[in-house]
Design a protein around this motif. Structure first.
Motif, PDB file in Angstrom:
ATOM      1  N   SER A 178       0.839  -1.199   0.000  1.00  0.00           N
ATOM      2  CA  SER A 178       0.000   0.000   0.000  1.00  0.00           C
ATOM      3  C   SER A 178       0.874   1.249   0.000  1.00  0.00           C
ATOM      4  CB  SER A 178      -0.909   0.019   1.225  1.00  0.00           C
ATOM      5  OG  SER A 178      -1.786  -1.075   1.222  1.00  0.00           O
ATOM      6  N   VAL A 179       0.408   2.277  -0.674  1.00  0.00           N
ATOM      7  CA  VAL A 179       1.087   3.568  -0.659  1.00  0.00           C
ATOM      8  C   VAL A 179       0.943   4.164   0.744  1.00  0.00           C
ATOM      9  CG1 VAL A 179       1.119   5.900  -1.640  1.00  0.00           C
ATOM     10  CG2 VAL A 179       0.655   3.918  -3.118  1.00  0.00           C
ATOM     11  N   PRO A 180       2.021   4.685   1.338  1.00  0.00           N
ATOM     12  CA  PRO A 180       1.937   5.286   2.677  1.00  0.00           C
ATOM     13  C   PRO A 180       0.908   6.419   2.734  1.00  0.00           C
ATOM     14  CG  PRO A 180       4.224   4.972   2.046  1.00  0.00           C
ATOM     15  CD  PRO A 180       3.402   4.681   0.822  1.00  0.00           C
ATOM     16  N   ASN A 181       0.309   6.577   3.903  1.00  0.00           N
ATOM     17  CA  ASN A 181      -0.788   7.540   4.046  1.00  0.00           C
ATOM     18  C   ASN A 181      -0.394   8.967   3.702  1.00  0.00           C
ATOM     19  OD1 ASN A 181      -2.627   5.588   4.762  1.00  0.00           O
ATOM     20  ND2 ASN A 181      -2.504   5.970   6.959  1.00  0.00           N
ATOM     21  N   ASP A 182       0.828   9.375   4.078  1.00  0.00           N
ATOM     22  CA  ASP A 182       1.194  10.764   3.791  1.00  0.00           C
ATOM     23  C   ASP A 182       1.303  11.009   2.290  1.00  0.00           C
ATOM     24  OD1 ASP A 182       3.460   9.151   3.755  1.00  0.00           O
ATOM     25  OD2 ASP A 182       4.798  10.699   4.542  1.00  0.00           O
ATOM     26  N   ILE A 183       1.734  10.000   1.540  1.00  0.00           N
ATOM     27  CA  ILE A 183       1.789  10.167   0.088  1.00  0.00           C
ATOM     28  C   ILE A 183       0.388  10.127  -0.501  1.00  0.00           C
ATOM     29  CG2 ILE A 183       2.711   9.199  -2.063  1.00  0.00           C
ATOM     30  CD1 ILE A 183       5.133   8.249  -0.538  1.00  0.00           C
ATOM     31  N   VAL A 184      -0.503   9.310   0.055  1.00  0.00           N
ATOM     32  CA  VAL A 184      -1.906   9.306  -0.387  1.00  0.00           C
ATOM     33  C   VAL A 184      -2.520  10.684  -0.169  1.00  0.00           C
ATOM     34  CG1 VAL A 184      -4.211   8.381   0.075  1.00  0.00           C
ATOM     35  CG2 VAL A 184      -2.252   6.827  -0.046  1.00  0.00           C
ATOM     36  N   LYS A 185      -2.180  11.309   0.957  1.00  0.00           N
ATOM     37  CA  LYS A 185      -2.741  12.642   1.232  1.00  0.00           C
ATOM     38  C   LYS A 185      -2.225  13.668   0.224  1.00  0.00           C
ATOM     39  CE  LYS A 185      -4.429  15.295   5.063  1.00  0.00           C
ATOM     40  NZ  LYS A 185      -4.701  15.278   6.509  1.00  0.00           N
ATOM     41  N   ASP A 245      -9.019  13.090   7.170  1.00  0.00           N
ATOM     42  CA  ASP A 245      -7.973  12.056   7.241  1.00  0.00           C
ATOM     43  C   ASP A 245      -8.494  10.698   6.804  1.00  0.00           C
ATOM     44  OD1 ASP A 245      -6.010  13.827   8.122  1.00  0.00           O
ATOM     45  OD2 ASP A 245      -6.560  13.565  10.219  1.00  0.00           O
ATOM     46  N   VAL A 246      -9.196  10.709   5.687  1.00  0.00           N
ATOM     47  CA  VAL A 246      -9.633   9.472   5.042  1.00  0.00           C
ATOM     48  C   VAL A 246      -8.580   9.127   3.997  1.00  0.00           C
ATOM     49  CG1 VAL A 246     -11.361   8.406   3.557  1.00  0.00           C
ATOM     50  CG2 VAL A 246     -12.076   9.913   5.425  1.00  0.00           C
ATOM     51  N   TYR A 247      -7.957   7.955   4.149  1.00  0.00           N
ATOM     52  CA  TYR A 247      -6.873   7.562   3.256  1.00  0.00           C
ATOM     53  C   TYR A 247      -7.322   6.379   2.400  1.00  0.00           C
ATOM     54  CZ  TYR A 247      -4.212  10.288   6.654  1.00  0.00           C
ATOM     55  OH  TYR A 247      -3.764  11.273   7.480  1.00  0.00           O
ATOM     56  N   PRO A 248      -7.729   6.606   1.161  1.00  0.00           N
ATOM     57  CA  PRO A 248      -8.035   5.465   0.298  1.00  0.00           C
ATOM     58  C   PRO A 248      -6.842   4.516   0.202  1.00  0.00           C
ATOM     59  CG  PRO A 248      -8.790   7.509  -0.707  1.00  0.00           C
ATOM     60  CD  PRO A 248      -7.978   7.893   0.487  1.00  0.00           C
ATOM     61  N   VAL A 249      -7.116   3.229   0.190  1.00  0.00           N
ATOM     62  CA  VAL A 249      -6.049   2.230   0.072  1.00  0.00           C
ATOM     63  C   VAL A 249      -5.630   2.157  -1.396  1.00  0.00           C
ATOM     64  CG1 VAL A 249      -5.411  -0.188   0.356  1.00  0.00           C
ATOM     65  CG2 VAL A 249      -6.882   0.937   2.059  1.00  0.00           C
TER      66      VAL A 249
END
Length: 495
Positions: free
Chosen positions: A92-99, A131-135
């Motif tokens: 999975s892409v890390p959450n901060d990069i997803v944001k 802070d919803v992080y799509p997977v």
């Protein structure tokens, strides 16, 4: 509450970092809302008025561009596009990069060249602000029709599909909508294509890598200064006159930074019997400086990319045009990301060479930086670890952008592989950080063997801060926790 207004104003790499890591909420400016609404109205009107096919709006996608879609199926076309393109795999892409991805997609859609509904863009903003992080999965994008696969995963939750991480838990898109009492977005024509076309996955990795690269570049100079003094190195190679006759910007800046970092050192003032240092010390300005110049170049390319509309077709209401072209192609940042990986690989490469010199038992330092070598192996294997990581970096720095594998029955016959460049760059960043952390571990140990002589105030301040988390090693002990704490130190210490 800190608010950032999404507008047509320039969005810098630094500002993206502030927004994502600084706890900002985002909102659309009035002008952005107006552009989005007017573009959607124009597109709806053109669909009603024209009998000519409009790619991705009244036709299929890719090699299916010649298949016309009836008006009753235009909305279903968009849902089908999102579902069929969600073919991601791997980590999975890390959450901060997803944001960062969310922010870049919102920014791109806000220019009013994509035909999205206002409600769709606002829901993406809801994701960001809550802070919803799509997977999103790392693998699957060719970086050609944009980042189709990752962006499908990013946007599936808009319609209640896919998965998200919310409040530390992975849940379905449907469950997210239920928990937050949101209705699924009813996609209009062209919206699925607007959401999936674009370079926001590549762009997010590039932005993240640039933010980290600047930090690591500064750390490399600070750690190298400690290593040089611990090695009884010479400062003559940092003399400004030397670099003015070969005036590369980064080289001049690095030499000046090294002079600043080593100013006031007792060790520098100690007479030396030799006239040269190994290249890993003597050529710090030339190598670290080139990395700085590379970071600046890559910044200039990524800066343009994140302030652009990169989906397809491009809808231009003011020019009365809907044009299917190639703004989604990742080449403009694929090559720069490959270049940045090469630069960071070199930053780690020269760092490992300094580690090797520190443990080599020369210039009055004990073998492997331990008082009683033989019964103790000391820092011997830290250099092995650094060498292993550097070797892996070299493999990862083989450019992805030189490759292309045709897709979509040959319609998409040249692709950038920019997403693979992004994945490799991500790994090189983390690996370079680890090598620099190992150099700091060695440099601090070596410096302690120079007592009672003191280094410069800047180097001693770094040494003192570091010693609060990693001790001097007297006899052999388990080393990996110290390496892990050294990495944490580089991440947590303010520069």
């Amino acid at each position: 509450m800190k608010i950032h207004k999404i507008s047509a104003e320039h969005l810098s790499i630094e500002r993206i970092g502030e927004i994502v890591y600084g706890g900002y909420q985002i909102q659309l400016s009035y002008d952005a809302q107006k552009r989005i609404v007017e573009c959607r109205k124009y597109l709806d009107r053109k669909i009603e008025e024209t009998t000519s096919p409009i790619y991705g709006v009244t036709t299929g996608f890719g090699a299916l561009c010649n298949v016309s879609i009836g008006p009753d199926y235009l909305a279903q076309l968009q849902i089908n596009l999102m579902m069929s393109h969600a073919c991601g795999t791997g980590d999975s892409v890390p959450n901060d990069i997803v944001k960062i991805m969310l922010l870049l997609k919102i920014q791109s859609l806000s220019y009013g060249f994509s035909g999205c509904q206002l409600a769709t863009v606002n829901r993406l903003i809801d994701f960001f602000n809550n802070d919803v992080y799509p997977v999103v999965y790392m693998q699957g994008s060719l970086g050609a029709s944009g980042d189709l696969v990752p962006l499908a995963h990013l946007t599936l939750p808009l319609v209640g599909l896919g998965e998200v991480e919310y409040q530390g838990e992975v849940i379905t898109g449907a469950e997210l909508l239920q928990r937050l009492e949101w209705q699924p977005i009813q996609l209009a024509s062209k919206e699925g294509l607007a959401l999936l076309n674009g370079t926001q996955n590549m762009g997010a990795f590039a932005v993240w890598a640039l933010l980290q690269s600047r930090r690591l570049s500064e750390w490399a100079d600070r750690i190298a200064a400690m290593s040089l003094d611990a090695y009884y190195g010479l400062t003559a190679p940092f003399t400004d006159a030397v670099h003015q006759v070969r005036p590369h910007k980064g080289q001049i800046a690095t030499a000046a930074r090294m002079r600043q970092l080593l100013e006031g050192s007792e060790i520098v003032e100690k007479p030396k019997q030799y006239v040269q240092d190994p290249y890993s010390f003597r050529c710090i300005p030339q190598v670290h400086g080139t990395v700085k110049d590379t970071i600046d170049y890559v910044t200039s390319a990524v800066d343009v990319e994140v302030n652009s509309a990169t989906d397809n077709p491009t809808v231009c209401p003011d020019d009365d045009l809907i044009i299917s072209a190639g703004n989604f192609h990742g080449e403009p940042i694929a090559m720069p990301m490959d270049f940045l990986a090469i630069a960071l690989c070199e930053l780690a490469n020269i760092s490992e060479r300094r580690i090797y010199k520190l443990v080599s038992g020369t210039r009055g330092l004990p073998s492997f930086l331990v008082a009683n070598p033989g019964v103790n192996s000391g820092f011997m294997i830290t250099q092995y670890t650094a060498a292993s990581v550097v070797s892996l970096n070299k493999t990862l720095s083989t450019p992805s952008s030189v490759d292309s594998i045709p897709s979509s029955q040959g319609q998409e016959d040249h692709v950038s592989m920019g997403a693979n460049a992004a994945i490799k760059l991500y790994k090189v960043v983390l690996n370079t950080e680890r090598v620099l952390a190992i150099e700091l571990f060695n440099a601090a140990q070596a410096l302690d063997f120079r007592r009672p002589l003191k280094s410069s105030p800047a180097v001693e301040a770094l040494h003192d801060s570091y010693r609060k988390v990693v001790p001097f090693i007297v006899d052999d002990e388990v080393m990996y926790p110290h390496i892990a704490k050294s990495v944490e130190f580089l991440r947590g210490e303010k520069l």
